[in-house]
Design a protein around this motif. Structure first.
Motif, PDB file in Angstrom:
ATOM      1  N   PHE A  86      -4.842   4.861  -3.698  1.00 20.52           N
ATOM      2  CA  PHE A  86      -4.449   5.938  -4.598  1.00 20.52           C
ATOM      3  C   PHE A  86      -4.321   5.370  -6.004  1.00 20.52           C
ATOM      4  O   PHE A  86      -3.549   4.439  -6.205  1.00 20.52           O
ATOM      5  CB  PHE A  86      -3.105   6.537  -4.170  1.00 20.52           C
ATOM      6  N   ASP A 106     -14.433   1.983   1.587  1.00 20.93           N
ATOM      7  CA  ASP A 106     -13.504   2.068   0.457  1.00 20.93           C
ATOM      8  C   ASP A 106     -13.292   3.525   0.083  1.00 20.93           C
ATOM      9  O   ASP A 106     -14.233   4.218  -0.275  1.00 20.93           O
ATOM     10  CB  ASP A 106     -14.075   1.330  -0.756  1.00 20.93           C
ATOM     11  N   LYS A 132       0.818  -1.213   0.000  1.00 20.94           N
ATOM     12  CA  LYS A 132       0.000   0.000   0.000  1.00 20.94           C
ATOM     13  C   LYS A 132       0.856   1.269   0.000  1.00 20.94           C
ATOM     14  O   LYS A 132       0.360   2.355  -0.314  1.00 20.94           O
ATOM     15  CB  LYS A 132      -0.920  -0.002   1.217  1.00 20.94           C
ATOM     16  N   MET A 133       2.120   1.141   0.406  1.00 19.14           N
ATOM     17  CA  MET A 133       2.950   2.342   0.532  1.00 19.14           C
ATOM     18  C   MET A 133       3.593   2.784  -0.784  1.00 19.14           C
ATOM     19  O   MET A 133       4.235   3.830  -0.846  1.00 19.14           O
ATOM     20  CB  MET A 133       4.053   2.116   1.582  1.00 19.14           C
ATOM     21  N   GLN A 187      -1.720   6.308   3.173  1.00 18.49           N
ATOM     22  CA  GLN A 187      -1.490   4.962   2.630  1.00 18.49           C
ATOM     23  C   GLN A 187      -1.543   3.918   3.740  1.00 18.49           C
ATOM     24  O   GLN A 187      -2.080   2.835   3.557  1.00 18.49           O
ATOM     25  CB  GLN A 187      -0.135   4.913   1.924  1.00 18.49           C
ATOM     26  N   GLU A 188      -0.993   4.293   4.892  1.00 21.42           N
ATOM     27  CA  GLU A 188      -1.032   3.343   6.018  1.00 21.42           C
ATOM     28  C   GLU A 188      -2.463   3.042   6.421  1.00 21.42           C
ATOM     29  O   GLU A 188      -2.765   1.946   6.873  1.00 21.42           O
ATOM     30  CB  GLU A 188      -0.232   3.898   7.204  1.00 21.42           C
ATOM     31  N   MET A 212      -4.759   2.660   4.471  1.00 23.00           N
ATOM     32  CA  MET A 212      -5.324   1.894   3.355  1.00 23.00           C
ATOM     33  C   MET A 212      -6.233   2.715   2.452  1.00 23.00           C
ATOM     34  O   MET A 212      -7.171   2.176   1.858  1.00 23.00           O
ATOM     35  CB  MET A 212      -6.090   0.651   3.867  1.00 23.00           C
ATOM     36  N   SER A 262     -12.939   1.632   9.068  1.00 23.19           N
ATOM     37  CA  SER A 262     -11.754   1.301   8.272  1.00 23.19           C
ATOM     38  C   SER A 262     -12.114   0.448   7.058  1.00 23.19           C
ATOM     39  O   SER A 262     -11.309   0.292   6.150  1.00 23.19           O
ATOM     40  CB  SER A 262     -10.713   0.598   9.131  1.00 23.19           C
ATOM     41  N   ASP A 263     -13.327  -0.093   7.010  1.00 23.28           N
ATOM     42  CA  ASP A 263     -13.728  -0.878   5.851  1.00 23.28           C
ATOM     43  C   ASP A 263     -14.321  -0.037   4.734  1.00 23.28           C
ATOM     44  O   ASP A 263     -14.617  -0.549   3.659  1.00 23.28           O
ATOM     45  CB  ASP A 263     -14.738  -1.958   6.260  1.00 23.28           C
TER      46      ASP A 263
END
Ligand code: SF4
Ligand code: SF4
Ligand code: SF4
Ligand code: SF4
Ligand code: SF4
Ligand code: SF4
Lengths: 207, 299, 748
Positions: free
Chosen positions: C376, C347, A31-32, C370-371, C373, C344-345
């Motif tokens: 991108f 989208d 993901k990063m 990004q962490e 989730m 957190s689920d």
């Protein structure tokens, strides 16, 4: 579809990224990736890749499970570590490639006759038998991996090479009948079996 | 110089009769000269190299290296592990670091090791022989040992991948490490600072499984050495050495080239420069004979 | 001190001057030709002993005008600081010995150079007066802040913290501006991982608690008259009541508005309530008050949200923004986190093309996203199809395929547009005889927007723009400094920016406003000649009411009276001299800088006769960039041709055409003019001065042809302070040109 594969598909129906995070070596890094493409441009066999590491990561995020796992892309990794050295985000790309390859193998999704996948398996089996790698057996096994006929052809093609190596005493024909080994092969096998059990349990648990 | 003792991990390819056994012999000679005592890790096993991943998962592979480190800690306590093979060094150091960072993985590896009554403390530094030379011995000390300078030899330093990345030698750049050039100069030969294939991948283990693609890269490595007028190529990596040397016939057939470029280890250069004979320097192990080195060794 | 003028010269022989030059000859020139009543030499004039010598002469001998021949006027300014006398400096060090080779064959020309600089400095000195403040000035410490958003509130709080009273005029019924509608803000502190509180409530509380801040809500500025130190402002409330206040300086912090995506059909903004702008999303999130965000159409919980980035921005298409606001991607990351932190689920997909995450927080915040989730995807969105589930169609730019995704809510990243008033110079002024009449009154702005400041200036009601409607302020060198003295622009009015940047901006503008108010109280100029007491004076009996000064003044300092005579506003003036350069009848001058003071320098250069074959090249160099570049050249030992005589000017805009004509008439062979960069990326310290000069010099061609001289003899350049090699080269090139085309026939 292997049982494990169907189980995994079921469990992570919607998020291949999460599946990769949980089950692939260093998968939590995917993901990063910031999609800069430096890895793709740094990969020595880049042209031969069906999908570059950059694309594989994007595909994982886009949920393209089958396309990723049945790709032969990650099997093209030579472990040159160029990508790791250059990735501005510090992704352990090489390891993720190895991890994806291994996971695909575990799920039975590796394309048929993928030479590196076969070599890799032969190497591992060779190592597991004796604790050390026996290069001659390894070599022969590779020549015969496609069946006997092809094996003869392969062996002939490399005959000169083998003779050269033997002349230089760097490949001992005697190796074929014994050769190097560690003393405690039984112990090594026991140890690896245990490690495998732990890892399997973890992945089964995830399934 | 006080004798330096290290816990030596030779790796599969350096076993007697294996593809890089000549490196082992020259390494031994070099270490004799530099007063480094190599204490082989008893009953060491293969590290899994960078190709075992297809068969073995993460934990089994890390456990392989963990066994070697544990054996070293048990039998050669207080000694740094020193490897001569890039892949061995890399796998072992990687395992050490991964098991250091990941407590669960460390626990699991120890559970597996426990099956054979071994225990990993994971406190032992894992180094490459080149680090010992560059950081502990130093170029000056090496220079001082030279009896037969390799005068007039032009040597392309081919560092390759895994001695250089991802860890590399401290203070060196990934894109253009220069320690091998310095070593070459320390033994009296000329380096080729602009050799552009210095860190080019040779295909590694894929030289077996993807010969065409790998040989194309190897072709480039050798061709560039010729372009720079090199007499030989020197490398610190056994897989590089093997890949670049032994496929030259096939490459010539494939590309219509007439390559006949000797490829040697740095340790062979040093053995010869330190005044040792061809045999001690393992020059008889070459498939493409390094005649220029043999001449100097024979003088 | 008596009113009697007493001229004293000083020649320093330090720094190698004594070794390279004949100082007794210099002394003789200073006294005989330069008419210095006394002239002293010192081996290190800048030493305390040397400075004391000058000081003694001022106090006991009554020296009122002093000429210092030593290093550049830009060196040793602390030592040679004698505010009580008029002073000139002859640049013998950087200007002569450091740019000439130390060799016997060059000795003669080097000495001639030095001789001339002494003559020039003495001549200039004789035409200078000691500047005095006009006495018109008034000190008013109150600051007006127009706009009560983040920028305005910060400016007010900063000014109040420095002890200056503030009035805030806010159009809305509450303070807070756009940020008041936000749920959270982009983080400003390490580790830059979580959105932070906007801080609006605290700021409003601090303003309410401050005894120095007066807030006018539901109010606008109906009229702004006067000048720094005495701005006279009518504040009108919605109800129609008008109050009048006076201010020392003004900060305009009117912020931004958002681009309206209605016309971009492909994004379907008008066709579904579930397609919202980034600002509208903030309101939905605020309304959810920490619970799941509900979509507007049916109140369903949002489980999948797509952020479409760069909507109508960085586009070359008509009706879209040609620039990018820069912070939209950080906003999208922040907004995606709203969803992720709640569930957190959920989208969350950010469809970007070029992801821009500037600033200290940028990269870390991106990683934090990004962490969490957030997905991108590098994508070019082609269409958003309305429906129960919205379909976002896009080209995946990494995987190179047409694809689409479903979402419950689509958020459009629209750009920031400045809330400026109408641009007084919507069509650039053309200084051209025929167009002049047309440019007399400011053109109608192309976009019709209401005036914000309602300035009672001849030059229009609001701050001039640079491009895309943003207020003209040189954002590298002189941020906040607008083209209306004492009025500062801060925040997204100047350029797109985030809250943190706007706050930094506001603090800077507050400091500038305070300085302007204080300087106005002392009769001193504001930036860049802060502290200068001189101001232009107009000899009205000679004025022909041509209005050039009023039009060309870059800062709107000059109004007109009923009869069409210039009506000068001292504290609006930056002392650039552009008016002086513009005036065809030369009736505008400063006490310490005038047409005459430069003309005297030009005249007192000794122009050798033609058969001497020693040309003379006049260099008029802007003191802000070109002159320092030449000094630097000296320090670096870059050679300058010995025929050159350099005169620093305040701004190229102050160059009078008469200097050109006169010097050509008196036998100069070439003229090099050096000003700062002009145009959209200008570096001119007076914004339009250099541009004005370039336009004026277009007409020099006529002069040259009437004198039957080659056009190459006069050149105008844009020179930057970094042109250390180039500036000398331009002079040396002129020497070559002269060599090629021959000496001027106008030598006597
Ligand atoms: S390590 Fe593998 S993925 Fe990375 S650049 Fe090398 S070959 Fe490509
Ligand atoms: S170099 Fe790293 S960040 Fe860039 S595309 Fe590859 S993995 Fe992603
Ligand atoms: S610095 Fe200026 S004043 Fe001082 S000695 Fe040098 S030339 Fe003279
Ligand atoms: S170079 Fe000129 S424009 Fe740039 S910072 Fe300096 S003074 Fe300002
Ligand atoms: S042109 Fe310059 S000097 Fe003249 S009034 Fe305007 S700001 Fe002042
Ligand atoms: S430019 Fe000179 S002549 Fe023209 S209006 Fe101004 S002061 Fe009068």
């Amino acid at each position: 579809m292997s049982d494990l594969n169907s189980a995994m598909t079921e469990r992570y129906h919607n998020s291949f990224l999460k599946e990769v995070e949980a089950n692939v070596e260093e998968g939590e890094w995917v993901k990063m990736c910031m999609q800069c493409g430096v890895c793709a441009g740094s990969c020595p066999l880049g042209n031969a890749w069906e999908h570059t590491p950059q694309k594989l990561f994007m595909m994982i995020r886009a949920g393209k499970r089958e396309a990723v796992l049945s790709s032969d892309a990650m099997w093209m990794c030579t472990s040159c570590y160029n990508c790791i050295a250059r990735c501005p985000r510090g992704l352990p790309i090489t390891h993720i490639m190895h991890g994806l390859a291994h996971y695909a193998k575990r799920l039975g999704l590796v394309p048929k006759n993928q030479p590196t996948a076969q070599f890799s398996q032969i190497f591992w089996d060779n190592l597991m038998k004796k604790g050390r790698v026996n290069e001659l057996k390894l070599g022969l096994a590779i020549y015969f991996k496609d069946g006997f006929g092809q094996g003869i052809k392969n062996a002939l093609a490399n005959k000169q090479l083998g003779q050269n190596m033997m002349k230089a005493k760097r490949m001992n024909a005697m190796e074929f009948f014994g050769g190097h080994s560690i003393k405690d092969t039984g112990g090594l096998q026991k140890m690896i079996k245990k490690a495998q059990e732990i890892e399997d349990a973890k992945i089964q648990g995830n399934s | 110089m006080a004798k330096k003792e290290v816990s030596y991990y030779p790796g599969c390819s350096s076993q007697t009769g294996a593809s890089s056994s000549n490196m082992m012999r020259a390494t031994q000679t070099m270490c004799d000269e530099l007063d480094i005592q190599l204490n082989e890790i008893p009953d060491w096993n293969c590290c899994g190299a960078s190709i075992g991943y297809g068969g073995g998962g993460e934990l089994p592979r890390l456990t392989l290296s963990a066994r070697n480190i544990a054996l070293s800690e048990q039998h050669n306590p207080g000694q740094e592990i020193v490897a001569t093979c890039a892949a061995c060094w890399l796998s072992t150091r990687e395992a050490k670091e991964r098991l250091h960072e990941d407590a669960n993985m460390f626990r699991d590896a120890n559970t597996a090791l426990n099956e054979i009554n071994l225990k990993l403390n994971n406190q032992t530094p894992v180094r490459h022989m080149v680090e010992v030379l560059v950081e502990d011995i130093g170029f000056e000390a090496i220079k001082a040992k030279v009896k037969k300078p390799l005068q007039g030899l032009k040597i392309a330093s081919y560092v390759g991948c895994q001695t250089n990345r991802p860890f590399g030698i401290a203070e060196e750049s990934f894109e253009n490490p220069v320690y091998l050039d310095h070593l070459i100069e320390s033994v009296g030969a000329d380096s080729i600072p602009t050799y552009e294939k210095k860190v080019q991948c040779c295909g590694g283990a894929l030289a077996f499984s993807e010969p065409e693609k790998s040989q194309e890269m190897i072709h480039g490595i050798i061709e560039a050495a010729y372009d720079h007028g090199a007499d030989l190529i020197a490398t610190p990596c056994p897989l590089c050495q093997a890949n670049v040397e032994i496929y030259q016939d096939q490459i010539n057939a494939r590309f219509g080239s007439k390559f006949n470029m000797p490829v040697v280890y740095y340790s062979q250069l040093m053995s010869v420069a330190f005044g040792r004979n061809s045999k001690d320097s393992a020059l008889d192990g070459q498939i493409i004979r390094a005649k220029s080195l043999e001449e100097i060794a024979g003088k | 001190m008596s009113d009697e003028k007493k001229f004293a010269g000083y020649i320093c022989t330090g720094c190698g001057i004594g070794e390279r030059l004949d100082s007794s000859q210099l002394e003789m020139i200073a006294t005989r030709e330069g008419k210095m009543q006394s002239c002293k030499q010192h081996e290190m004039l800048c030493s305390s002993e040397g400075v004391q010598m000058i000081r003694d002469d001022i106090s006991s001998e009554g020296a009122s005008h002093i000429m210092i021949a030593a290093c550049s006027r830009r060196a040793k300014v602390e030592a040679f600081n004698f505010p009580e006398v008029a002073m000139t400096r002859a640049n013998l060090r950087e200007g002569v010995i450091w740019v000439r080779p130390d060799a016997p064959e060059h000795q003669e020309t080097t000495q001639e150079m030095a001789d001339d600089y002494i003559r020039m400095a003495c001549a200039e000195l004789r035409s200078l007066k000691l500047p005095h403040a006009s006495g018109e000035q008034s000190l008013n410490k109150t600051i007006l802040v127009v706009g009560g958003g983040i920028t305005g509130m910060t400016a007010a709080l900063e000014s109040a913290a420095a002890g200056y009273p503030v009035h805030i005029v806010e159009k809305q019924g509450a303070l807070g501006g756009q940020a008041a509608g936000y749920a959270k803000a982009i983080p400003t502190r390490s580790p830059y991982k979580e959105p932070r509180d906007t801080g609006v409530a605290e700021m409003i509380a601090a303003i309410e608690a401050s005894g120095l801040i007066t807030v006018h809500l539901n109010s606008t500025v109906a009229k702004t008259a006067g000048a720094p130190g005495r701005f006279n402002v009518d504040i009108a409330t919605e109800s129609g009541a008008v109050s009048n206040e006076t201010f020392g300086a003004i900060i305009q912090a009117t912020g931004f508005k958002l681009y309206d995506p209605s016309n971009l059909q492909q994004y379907g903004y008008s066709s579904s309530p579930d397609i919202v702008t980034n600002a509208e999303l903030e309101k939905l999130v605020k309304a959810a008050a920490g619970g799941p965000v509900k979509r507007p159409s049916d109140g369903k919980e949002v489980k999948a949200v797509a952020f479409v980035q760069n909507v109508g921005q960085s586009s070359s298409e008509e009706g879209q923004l040609s620039y990018h606001s820069g912070i939209g991607d950080l906003i999208a990351i922040k907004q995606a986190m709203y969803f992720k932190d709640q569930n957190s689920d959920c989208d969350t997909t950010i469809l970007f093309n070029n992801l821009r995450t500037p600033g200290a927080a940028g990269e870390d915040f991106y990683r934090a996203g990004q962490e969490k989730m957030i997905t991108f995807s590098k994508a070019q969105v082609s269409e958003v199809v309305p429906g129960d589930s919205l379909e976002v169609k896009f080209q995946d730019l990494i995987l190179d395929e047409e694809t689409s995704m479903q979402a419950d809510l689509v958020v459009l990243d629209v750009g920031m547009m400045p809330n400026s008033g109408p641009d007084p110079y919507a069509v650039p002024i053309v200084i051209d005889e025929k167009a002049e009449a047309a440019s007399e009154t400011p053109r109608a702005p192309t976009v019709t927007v209401d005036s914000i400041l309602n300035l009672d200036y001849r030059q229009g009601t609001d701050l001039p723009h640079l491009k895309n409607g943003f207020t003209d302020s040189h954002f590298i060198c002189f941020p906040y400094e607008t083209r209306r003295t004492g009025i500062y622009a801060a925040g997204p009015l100047r350029r797109p920016m985030d809250m943190r940047q706007a706050q930094d901006d506001a603090a800077g503008a507050a400091m500038k406003a305070i300085q302007a108010a204080e300087n106005a109280g002392k009769g001193m100029a504001a930036h860049p000649r802060a502290g200068d007491l001189s101001f232009p004076s107009f000899r009205m009996d000679g004025c022909t009411q041509c209005k050039r000064c009023t039009v060309e003044c870059p800062f709107g300092a000059i109004n007109e009276d009923e009869k069409g005579y210039p009506l000068f506003n001292e504290s609006r003036c930056r002392r650039c001299g552009t008016c002086m350069g513009a005036c065809p009848v030369r009736v505008i001058s400063f006490e310490n800088y005038s047409v005459e003071s430069v003309n005297q320098q030009i005249k007192n250069v000794e122009v050798p006769e033609e058969f001497d074959e020693k040309p003379r090249i006049l260099v008029l160099a802007c003191e802000n960039d070109a002159y320092p570049a030449l000094d630097q050249a000296g320090m670096n030992g870059v050679e300058i041709n010995p025929w050159a005589r350099v005169i620093p000017v305040r701004c190229l805009g102050s160059v009078s055409l008469s200097w050109i004509t006169d010097s050509l008439n008196s036998g100069y062979d070439g003229i090099v003019l050096m000003g700062c960069a002009k145009g959209d990326d200008y570096q001119c310290h007076f914004v339009r001065g250099s541009a004005m000069a370039h336009e004026r010099m277009d007409k020099v061609g006529d002069t040259l042809s009437s004198l039957n001289l080659e056009p190459e003899r006069v050149v105008v350049y844009e020179v930057a302070i970094t042109d250390i090699e180039r500036a000398p080269k331009l002079i040396n090139d002129m020497a070559e040109t002269v060599e090629k085309i021959g000496l001027s026939p106008f030598k006597f």
